[in-house]
Design a protein around this motif. Structure first.
Motif, PDB file in Angstrom:
ATOM      1  N   LEU A 273      -8.305  -1.481   1.186  1.00  0.00           N
ATOM      2  CA  LEU A 273      -6.900  -1.874   1.103  1.00  0.00           C
ATOM      3  C   LEU A 273      -6.425  -2.033  -0.330  1.00  0.00           C
ATOM      4  O   LEU A 273      -7.181  -2.487  -1.204  1.00  0.00           O
ATOM      5  CB  LEU A 273      -6.689  -3.241   1.787  1.00  0.00           C
ATOM      6  CG  LEU A 273      -7.168  -3.427   3.219  1.00  0.00           C
ATOM      7  CD1 LEU A 273      -7.098  -4.906   3.580  1.00  0.00           C
ATOM      8  CD2 LEU A 273      -6.311  -2.618   4.158  1.00  0.00           C
ATOM      9  N   THR A 274      -5.147  -1.709  -0.542  1.00  0.00           N
ATOM     10  CA  THR A 274      -4.463  -2.110  -1.763  1.00  0.00           C
ATOM     11  C   THR A 274      -3.955  -3.538  -1.565  1.00  0.00           C
ATOM     12  O   THR A 274      -3.407  -3.865  -0.508  1.00  0.00           O
ATOM     13  CB  THR A 274      -3.289  -1.160  -2.064  1.00  0.00           C
ATOM     14  OG1 THR A 274      -3.835   0.106  -2.417  1.00  0.00           O
ATOM     15  CG2 THR A 274      -2.432  -1.677  -3.195  1.00  0.00           C
ATOM     16  N   SER A 275      -4.136  -4.399  -2.555  1.00  0.00           N
ATOM     17  CA  SER A 275      -3.788  -5.810  -2.423  1.00  0.00           C
ATOM     18  C   SER A 275      -2.315  -5.988  -2.081  1.00  0.00           C
ATOM     19  O   SER A 275      -1.450  -5.251  -2.548  1.00  0.00           O
ATOM     20  CB  SER A 275      -4.091  -6.541  -3.728  1.00  0.00           C
ATOM     21  OG  SER A 275      -3.846  -7.925  -3.581  1.00  0.00           O
ATOM     22  N   GLY A 276      -2.038  -7.005  -1.245  1.00  0.00           N
ATOM     23  CA  GLY A 276      -0.686  -7.317  -0.815  1.00  0.00           C
ATOM     24  C   GLY A 276      -0.742  -8.042   0.521  1.00  0.00           C
ATOM     25  O   GLY A 276      -1.818  -8.502   0.954  1.00  0.00           O
ATOM     26  N   THR A 277       0.393  -8.136   1.190  1.00  0.00           N
ATOM     27  CA  THR A 277       0.442  -8.825   2.479  1.00  0.00           C
ATOM     28  C   THR A 277      -0.488  -8.184   3.493  1.00  0.00           C
ATOM     29  O   THR A 277      -0.983  -8.851   4.408  1.00  0.00           O
ATOM     30  CB  THR A 277       1.887  -8.841   3.021  1.00  0.00           C
ATOM     31  OG1 THR A 277       2.739  -9.434   2.046  1.00  0.00           O
ATOM     32  CG2 THR A 277       1.986  -9.642   4.305  1.00  0.00           C
ATOM     33  N   VAL A 278      -0.757  -6.891   3.333  1.00  0.00           N
ATOM     34  CA  VAL A 278      -1.634  -6.185   4.275  1.00  0.00           C
ATOM     35  C   VAL A 278      -3.022  -6.823   4.313  1.00  0.00           C
ATOM     36  O   VAL A 278      -3.694  -6.797   5.356  1.00  0.00           O
ATOM     37  CB  VAL A 278      -1.715  -4.683   3.912  1.00  0.00           C
ATOM     38  CG1 VAL A 278      -2.482  -4.450   2.618  1.00  0.00           C
ATOM     39  CG2 VAL A 278      -2.340  -3.883   5.044  1.00  0.00           C
ATOM     40  N   THR A 279      -3.472  -7.454   3.225  1.00  0.00           N
ATOM     41  CA  THR A 279      -4.785  -8.110   3.241  1.00  0.00           C
ATOM     42  C   THR A 279      -4.764  -9.338   4.156  1.00  0.00           C
ATOM     43  O   THR A 279      -5.765  -9.650   4.793  1.00  0.00           O
ATOM     44  CB  THR A 279      -5.235  -8.521   1.829  1.00  0.00           C
ATOM     45  OG1 THR A 279      -4.324  -9.475   1.279  1.00  0.00           O
ATOM     46  CG2 THR A 279      -5.313  -7.318   0.913  1.00  0.00           C
ATOM     47  N   VAL A 290     -12.409  -4.351   1.868  1.00  0.00           N
ATOM     48  CA  VAL A 290     -12.557  -4.334   0.412  1.00  0.00           C
ATOM     49  C   VAL A 290     -11.153  -4.150  -0.153  1.00  0.00           C
ATOM     50  O   VAL A 290     -10.387  -3.302   0.322  1.00  0.00           O
ATOM     51  CB  VAL A 290     -13.485  -3.204  -0.053  1.00  0.00           C
ATOM     52  CG1 VAL A 290     -13.504  -3.112  -1.575  1.00  0.00           C
ATOM     53  CG2 VAL A 290     -14.894  -3.421   0.492  1.00  0.00           C
ATOM     54  N   VAL A 291     -10.807  -4.964  -1.162  1.00  0.00           N
ATOM     55  CA  VAL A 291      -9.451  -4.982  -1.706  1.00  0.00           C
ATOM     56  C   VAL A 291      -9.477  -4.511  -3.165  1.00  0.00           C
ATOM     57  O   VAL A 291     -10.365  -4.911  -3.927  1.00  0.00           O
ATOM     58  CB  VAL A 291      -8.852  -6.404  -1.639  1.00  0.00           C
ATOM     59  CG1 VAL A 291      -7.408  -6.404  -2.135  1.00  0.00           C
ATOM     60  CG2 VAL A 291      -8.930  -6.948  -0.213  1.00  0.00           C
ATOM     61  N   ALA A 292      -8.508  -3.685  -3.506  1.00  0.00           N
ATOM     62  CA  ALA A 292      -8.429  -3.198  -4.889  1.00  0.00           C
ATOM     63  C   ALA A 292      -6.977  -3.162  -5.340  1.00  0.00           C
ATOM     64  O   ALA A 292      -6.060  -3.119  -4.517  1.00  0.00           O
ATOM     65  CB  ALA A 292      -9.050  -1.807  -4.993  1.00  0.00           C
ATOM     66  N   TYR A 293      -6.796  -3.191  -6.660  1.00  0.00           N
ATOM     67  CA  TYR A 293      -5.444  -3.005  -7.194  1.00  0.00           C
ATOM     68  C   TYR A 293      -5.527  -2.485  -8.616  1.00  0.00           C
ATOM     69  O   TYR A 293      -6.394  -2.889  -9.393  1.00  0.00           O
ATOM     70  CB  TYR A 293      -4.621  -4.294  -7.181  1.00  0.00           C
ATOM     71  CG  TYR A 293      -3.137  -3.983  -7.142  1.00  0.00           C
ATOM     72  CD1 TYR A 293      -2.504  -3.722  -5.934  1.00  0.00           C
ATOM     73  CD2 TYR A 293      -2.404  -3.870  -8.311  1.00  0.00           C
ATOM     74  CE1 TYR A 293      -1.161  -3.375  -5.883  1.00  0.00           C
ATOM     75  CE2 TYR A 293      -1.062  -3.530  -8.279  1.00  0.00           C
ATOM     76  CZ  TYR A 293      -0.447  -3.279  -7.067  1.00  0.00           C
ATOM     77  OH  TYR A 293       0.878  -2.928  -7.021  1.00  0.00           O
ATOM     78  N   LYS A 294      -4.621  -1.571  -8.935  1.00  0.00           N
ATOM     79  CA  LYS A 294      -4.465  -1.079 -10.308  1.00  0.00           C
ATOM     80  C   LYS A 294      -2.993  -1.195 -10.697  1.00  0.00           C
ATOM     81  O   LYS A 294      -2.123  -0.748  -9.957  1.00  0.00           O
ATOM     82  CB  LYS A 294      -4.917   0.373 -10.419  1.00  0.00           C
ATOM     83  CG  LYS A 294      -6.431   0.578 -10.484  1.00  0.00           C
ATOM     84  CD  LYS A 294      -6.750   2.049 -10.590  1.00  0.00           C
ATOM     85  CE  LYS A 294      -8.246   2.288 -10.744  1.00  0.00           C
ATOM     86  NZ  LYS A 294      -8.736   2.002 -12.097  1.00  0.00           N
TER      87      LYS A 294
END
Length: 381
Positions: A273-279, A290-294
């Motif tokens: 997942l890309t970090s945000g409310t979806v997590t 697993v959460v990631a963000y760039k």
């Protein structure tokens, strides 16, 4: 201003998520005050509860510096109209739902004029730019917090706040069977499925999808029995993702779903997942992740100096522990994400899922009812 049995309530939501929050609260306020009048800004859900929207909500749903600058005159005109209307009609209470950059200056004007003000959804002031608390105190009488640790921050700064829980925790069932979700989406019930969710915005997909596709490609090479599924919010985002997939991992057995992100997550064994409310949604659906963000380089330079929280993903913030693997910026590599995601398919990930259930119970507070009760108390005070 009207009587307490038929109050005039002003409320502004600036985007779809706020419309959803506001609709639930307005529904409960209508139960308390069948003759209440609602004015302000909202979408179709709030309008269905009786809100008279004075300007189109879509005009406020602007993100990004360039986009805001392009709409600045329209936004300032809308704000002037709303402030003047509210000052003239003097509602019993003003409720700003999220959108702090738009709502807090309005709340400050109204509070200075003796109108009670509420802000629903705390700005992330506990995480970064903590000095904003002084401006919030000047603008707001009461903050409605979705997350429990937010109330402690406001208590520390002597601003009235109530933890109302998160409406998503009320909406998402405590148990969501994989088999039911797979049947609904017509996915086979035998394979191990990994959900790939690179984000819903064009910029997020441009930044995150190439990385996520490389991780999926590596996992598939290690385990050809795996299958992958990704939900896309629109045809434009689906096409953007499809082009990237053909460039990076054309051999990947990937099913693309039109919307239905929660059903898609519920159908999976693990999620990237890309970090945000979806997590938060993934946590409530109780799937290992697993959460990631760039960020772009300039944004990251700013944020890393101002960000105060230990974690950036909501499950970890709620647990105050590294409950799910999270990787930002230079740590969000193919190697790191592949290794972490492979572990989420192992049996020990079930311990994390049990913790997710505890956090779900903590957030399940009947937010619509509690938020309406706080507003009612302010009206009657």
């Amino acid at each position: 201003m009207t009587t307490s049995t038929a109050p005039l309530i002003a409320v502004i939501a600036g985007e779809h998520s706020g419309d959803l929050l506001g609709a639930g609260m307005l529904r409960e306020l209508r139960r308390l005050y069948p003759n209440a009048e609602f004015i302000g800004v909202g979408g179709p859900l709030m309008q269905a509860q009786g809100l008279q929207s004075l300007v189109p909500m879509e005009d406020l749903a602007v993100m990004g510096i360039a986009e805001v600058l392009g709409s600045l005159f329209k936004l300032l005109g809308h704000r002037r109209l709303l402030v003047n209307t509210f000052l003239e009609r003097r509602p019993d209470v003003f409720i700003g739902i999220d959108a702090p950059d738009f709502n807090l200056p309005i709340a400050k004007r109204l509070k200075a004029a003796g109108i009670k003000t509420v802000h629903y959804v705390s700005p992330s002031v506990w995480a970064w730019r903590q000095g904003r608390i002084h401006g919030i105190k000047q603008a707001v009488d009461h903050v409605l917090c979705l997350l429990p640790f937010e109330k402690a921050f406001y208590d520390e700064h002597e601003l009235a706040a109530t933890f109302v829980g998160h409406p998503l925790a009320d909406a998402i069932p405590m148990q969501w069977q994989k088999s039911d979700a797979r049947a609904h989406l017509q996915l086979d019930n035998v394979s191990q499925w990994i959900g790939v969710l690179p984000g819903s915005r064009k910029g997020e997909i441009a930044r995150m999808a190439p990385l996520f596709l490389q991780v999926a490609k590596r996992l598939y090479a290690d385990n050809p029995a795996l299958k992958f599924v990704t939900p896309m919010i629109s045809a434009a985002r689906a096409e953007q993702f499809k082009v990237l997939q053909q460039q990076i991992a054309p051999e990947l057995p990937l099913t693309m779903i039109d919307g239905q992100s929660r059903d898609t997550m519920a159908a999976c064994d693990a999620l990237l997942l890309t970090s945000g409310t979806v997590t938060l949604e993934a946590m409530l659906i109780k799937r290992p992740m697993v959460v990631a963000y760039k960020f772009n380089w300039l944004t990251y330079q700013l944020i890393k100096r101002l960000f105060k929280a230990r974690f950036f993903s909501l499950p970890n913030l709620l647990a105050d522990a590294l409950l799910v693997p999270e990787f930002a910026q230079e740590e969000a590599t193919v190697d790191n994400l592949t290794a972490a995601l492979a572990l989420q398919l192992e049996p020990q990930a079930e311990q994390t899922v049990a913790r997710f259930a505890e956090l779900h119970h903590q957030l399940k507070q009947h937010a619509d009812v509690l938020s309406a009760q706080v507003v009612s108390q302010l009206i009657s005070d």
